[in-house]
Design an enzyme around this catalytic site. Sequence first.
Site, PDB file in Angstrom:
ATOM      1  N   TYR A  60      20.242 -10.143 -15.303  1.00  0.00           N
ATOM      2  CA  TYR A  60      20.383  -9.493 -13.995  1.00  0.00           C
ATOM      3  C   TYR A  60      19.064  -9.554 -13.226  1.00  0.00           C
ATOM      4  O   TYR A  60      19.030  -9.930 -12.045  1.00  0.00           O
ATOM      5  CB  TYR A  60      20.823  -8.044 -14.192  1.00  0.00           C
ATOM      6  N   SER A  65      18.208  -6.022  -5.136  1.00  0.00           N
ATOM      7  CA  SER A  65      18.304  -4.855  -6.012  1.00  0.00           C
ATOM      8  C   SER A  65      16.903  -4.323  -6.193  1.00  0.00           C
ATOM      9  O   SER A  65      15.914  -5.041  -5.967  1.00  0.00           O
ATOM     10  CB  SER A  65      18.885  -5.239  -7.377  1.00  0.00           C
TER      11      SER A  65
END
Length: 253
Positions: free
Chosen positions: A158, A145
Amino acid sequence: MSKHSLPRTAIVTGAGSGIGKSAALALLADGWQVVLAGRRADPLHHAVDESGAGTRALAVPTDVTNPDSVAQLFRATVDAYGRVDLLFNNAGIGAPAVPLEDLTAEQWRAVVDVNLNGMFYCLQAAFRVMKAQSPRGGRIINNGSISAHAPRPRSIAYTATKHAVTGLTKTAALDGRAYDIAVGQIDIGNAATEMTERMAAGILQANGQIMEEPRMDVGIVGQSVVYMANLPLQANVLFHTVMATSMPFVGRG
């Protein structure tokens, strides 16, 4: 159809929606055989139907946080298609955007269990199959990501797990060398999916402002995965960043 004469087989986790679905459909359009894995059966079957790929697409409901479920996914793939040439290790979740001291232990564990443990279990299962099959080897693409590089506010679970994915990628790339297993990472910024709808509505920035962020068509991510997947095993894209051009990543903060 693909220019490759022999059918090649991919597993895509988190394939029922968003980035996973986009990648699965792009691989099927390129001629791959694709096993679509995810927690919910209905979206997987809908994606298979949407692809129009017939027997080249197979839905296998899978819980990546359960090593036995992951092992069954790989067994089902080998039973159906004989081998595994590609794993797109994509399944991931986020946690509520709350101050880190308010994140519950259960919320933290849920993100770690999917984004880190689940990715490891799939990576491990892929290695076992790819080392044993003939011809040997294959490719693994981990979904990192933008958060593998720079955090957003209130994203500690996350972000921590996505930083950890980079460690998985580098170590597996090293350990896979001797077995013709190429391991790389795709870092995606603001693909237009259900997960990023809040960015279009306005999302908290590092300076405390709420700002709308540009997004890109999720199909572009599918194209990127196909590009990485189609490289010969003598070449590897170790890290690939694809993002909305105008999103606030370079210079974020």
